[in-house]
Design a protein around this motif. Structure first.
Motif, PDB file in Angstrom:
ATOM      1  N   ASN A  12       0.798  -1.044   0.044  1.00 28.29           N
ATOM      2  CA  ASN A  12       0.042   0.065   0.003  1.00 28.29           C
ATOM      3  C   ASN A  12       0.597   1.177  -0.077  1.00 28.29           C
ATOM      4  N   LEU A  13       2.011   1.255   0.802  1.00 26.86           N
ATOM      5  CA  LEU A  13       3.000   2.416   0.614  1.00 26.86           C
ATOM      6  C   LEU A  13       3.464   2.456  -0.749  1.00 26.86           C
ATOM      7  N   VAL A  14       3.795   1.494  -1.304  1.00 24.76           N
ATOM      8  CA  VAL A  14       4.531   1.750  -2.547  1.00 24.76           C
ATOM      9  C   VAL A  14       3.430   2.047  -3.424  1.00 24.76           C
ATOM     10  N   LYS A  15       2.146   1.555  -3.473  1.00 28.42           N
ATOM     11  CA  LYS A  15       1.174   2.023  -4.373  1.00 28.42           C
ATOM     12  C   LYS A  15       0.733   3.598  -4.141  1.00 28.42           C
ATOM     13  N   MET A  16       0.480   3.948  -2.968  1.00 30.45           N
ATOM     14  CA  MET A  16       0.186   5.089  -2.815  1.00 30.45           C
ATOM     15  C   MET A  16       1.129   6.183  -3.306  1.00 30.45           C
ATOM     16  N   SER A  17       2.521   5.861  -3.286  1.00 32.84           N
ATOM     17  CA  SER A  17       3.414   6.730  -3.738  1.00 32.84           C
ATOM     18  C   SER A  17       3.664   6.808  -5.256  1.00 32.84           C
ATOM     19  N   LEU A  18       3.336   5.550  -5.802  1.00 33.66           N
ATOM     20  CA  LEU A  18       3.601   5.370  -7.093  1.00 33.66           C
ATOM     21  C   LEU A  18       2.345   5.806  -8.024  1.00 33.66           C
ATOM     22  N   SER A  19       1.210   5.960  -7.207  1.00 34.02           N
ATOM     23  CA  SER A  19       0.036   6.399  -7.991  1.00 34.02           C
ATOM     24  C   SER A  19       0.019   7.905  -8.818  1.00 34.02           C
ATOM     25  N   ARG A  20       0.946   8.909  -8.048  1.00 34.24           N
ATOM     26  CA  ARG A  20       0.977  10.145  -8.590  1.00 34.24           C
ATOM     27  C   ARG A  20       1.771  10.124  -9.834  1.00 34.24           C
ATOM     28  N   TYR A  21       2.940   9.299  -9.714  1.00 32.36           N
ATOM     29  CA  TYR A  21       3.756   9.164 -10.904  1.00 32.36           C
ATOM     30  C   TYR A  21       3.111   8.678 -12.078  1.00 32.36           C
ATOM     31  N   PHE A  22       2.161   7.535 -11.759  1.00 30.68           N
ATOM     32  CA  PHE A  22       1.564   6.763 -12.884  1.00 30.68           C
ATOM     33  C   PHE A  22       0.369   7.900 -13.690  1.00 30.68           C
ATOM     34  N   VAL A  23      -0.249   8.515 -12.681  1.00 23.74           N
ATOM     35  CA  VAL A  23      -1.218   9.451 -13.365  1.00 23.74           C
ATOM     36  C   VAL A  23      -0.591  10.705 -14.078  1.00 23.74           C
ATOM     37  N   MET A  24       0.713  10.869 -13.983  1.00 24.21           N
ATOM     38  CA  MET A  24       1.190  11.833 -14.766  1.00 24.21           C
ATOM     39  C   MET A  24       1.612  11.089 -15.862  1.00 24.21           C
ATOM     40  N   TYR A  25       2.286   9.905 -15.790  1.00 24.89           N
ATOM     41  CA  TYR A  25       2.706   9.116 -16.881  1.00 24.89           C
ATOM     42  C   TYR A  25       1.597   8.943 -17.757  1.00 24.89           C
ATOM     43  N   ALA A  26       0.350   8.703 -17.411  1.00 23.72           N
ATOM     44  CA  ALA A  26      -0.706   8.263 -18.237  1.00 23.72           C
ATOM     45  C   ALA A  26      -0.956   9.601 -19.057  1.00 23.72           C
ATOM     46  N   LEU A  27      -1.117  10.795 -18.250  1.00 22.25           N
ATOM     47  CA  LEU A  27      -1.356  12.074 -18.876  1.00 22.25           C
ATOM     48  C   LEU A  27      -0.149  12.547 -20.044  1.00 22.25           C
ATOM     49  N   SER A  28       0.952  12.002 -19.766  1.00 20.12           N
ATOM     50  CA  SER A  28       2.130  12.274 -20.588  1.00 20.12           C
ATOM     51  C   SER A  28       1.842  11.607 -21.900  1.00 20.12           C
ATOM     52  N   GLN A  29       1.045  10.411 -21.835  1.00 21.92           N
ATOM     53  CA  GLN A  29       0.916   9.681 -23.361  1.00 21.92           C
ATOM     54  C   GLN A  29      -0.361  10.553 -24.091  1.00 21.92           C
ATOM     55  N   GLU A  88       2.709  22.232 -19.626  1.00 22.48           N
ATOM     56  CA  GLU A  88       4.338  22.237 -19.598  1.00 22.48           C
ATOM     57  C   GLU A  88       4.843  22.016 -18.209  1.00 22.48           C
ATOM     58  N   ARG A  89       4.250  22.608 -17.243  1.00 26.31           N
ATOM     59  CA  ARG A  89       4.780  22.510 -15.836  1.00 26.31           C
ATOM     60  C   ARG A  89       4.427  21.104 -15.319  1.00 26.31           C
ATOM     61  N   GLY A  90       3.344  20.426 -15.811  1.00 25.15           N
ATOM     62  CA  GLY A  90       3.248  18.943 -15.510  1.00 25.15           C
ATOM     63  C   GLY A  90       4.149  18.111 -16.227  1.00 25.15           C
ATOM     64  N   ILE A  91       4.504  18.242 -17.416  1.00 31.11           N
ATOM     65  CA  ILE A  91       5.658  17.612 -18.269  1.00 31.11           C
ATOM     66  C   ILE A  91       6.873  17.630 -17.381  1.00 31.11           C
ATOM     67  N   GLU A  92       7.355  18.835 -16.896  1.00 23.30           N
ATOM     68  CA  GLU A  92       8.599  19.113 -16.213  1.00 23.30           C
ATOM     69  C   GLU A  92       8.562  18.374 -14.812  1.00 23.30           C
ATOM     70  N   ALA A  93       7.478  18.451 -14.230  1.00 25.14           N
ATOM     71  CA  ALA A  93       7.165  17.849 -12.846  1.00 25.14           C
ATOM     72  C   ALA A  93       7.212  16.322 -13.275  1.00 25.14           C
ATOM     73  N   PHE A  94       6.789  15.545 -14.099  1.00 26.65           N
ATOM     74  CA  PHE A  94       6.721  14.303 -14.455  1.00 26.65           C
ATOM     75  C   PHE A  94       8.154  13.855 -14.767  1.00 26.65           C
ATOM     76  N   SER A  95       9.009  14.764 -15.570  1.00 27.51           N
ATOM     77  CA  SER A  95      10.101  14.445 -15.997  1.00 27.51           C
ATOM     78  C   SER A  95      11.225  14.496 -14.678  1.00 27.51           C
ATOM     79  N   ILE A  96      10.759  15.127 -13.996  1.00 31.50           N
ATOM     80  CA  ILE A  96      11.805  15.113 -12.642  1.00 31.50           C
ATOM     81  C   ILE A  96      11.270  13.934 -12.019  1.00 31.50           C
ATOM     82  N   GLY A  97      10.150  13.706 -11.727  1.00 31.05           N
ATOM     83  CA  GLY A  97       9.522  12.645 -10.792  1.00 31.05           C
ATOM     84  C   GLY A  97      10.261  11.348 -11.499  1.00 31.05           C
TER      85      GLY A  97
END
Length: 113
Positions: A12-29, A88-97
């Motif tokens: 649950n700890l890993v999933k909770m942390s990674l979910s933000r990453y994967f939401v941004m990843y999805a939207l980067s597509q 653009e800010r989201g793309i930058e945040a996703f790249s850093i993440g």
């Protein structure tokens, strides 16, 4: 109090942390509405890091407030839905993440025996 000896605590700890990453990843597509984001993440991660509806929409609202995504109401299959687009800010945040998660995964892999 958390029981650190339970596998589901760590999952649950890993999933909770990674979910933000994967939401941004999805939207980067491509731009997507909430249901498509959740479905896409579920497919890409084999259900591992798919945010629940109760966590996805507050997260998207937070992303929008921070300027990481924009939303636009569109009609999909006869229903009005918000379609989210990474800014653009989201793309930058996703790249850093992505850099941080990759370096962290490398460190974890290096410590596994």
């Amino acid at each position: 109090m958390a029981d650190y000896t339970k596998k589901d605590y760590w999952e649950n700890l890993v999933k909770m942390s990674l979910s933000r990453y994967f939401v941004m990843y999805a939207l980067s597509q491509k731009p997507m509405h909430g249901y498509d984001i959740s479905k896409w993440i579920g497919e890409v991660t084999n259900g591992c890091c798919c945010p629940t509806e109760g966590s996805l929409y507050p997260m998207l609202k937070e992303f929008e407030k921070g300027g990481y995504v924009t939303s636009q109401a569109v009609t999909v299959s006869g229903r009005e839905r918000k379609v989210y687009t990474l800014t653009e800010r989201g793309i930058e945040a996703f790249s850093i993440g992505m850099e941080v998660w990759v370096s962290t995964a490398d460190i974890i892999k290096a410590t596994v025996r």
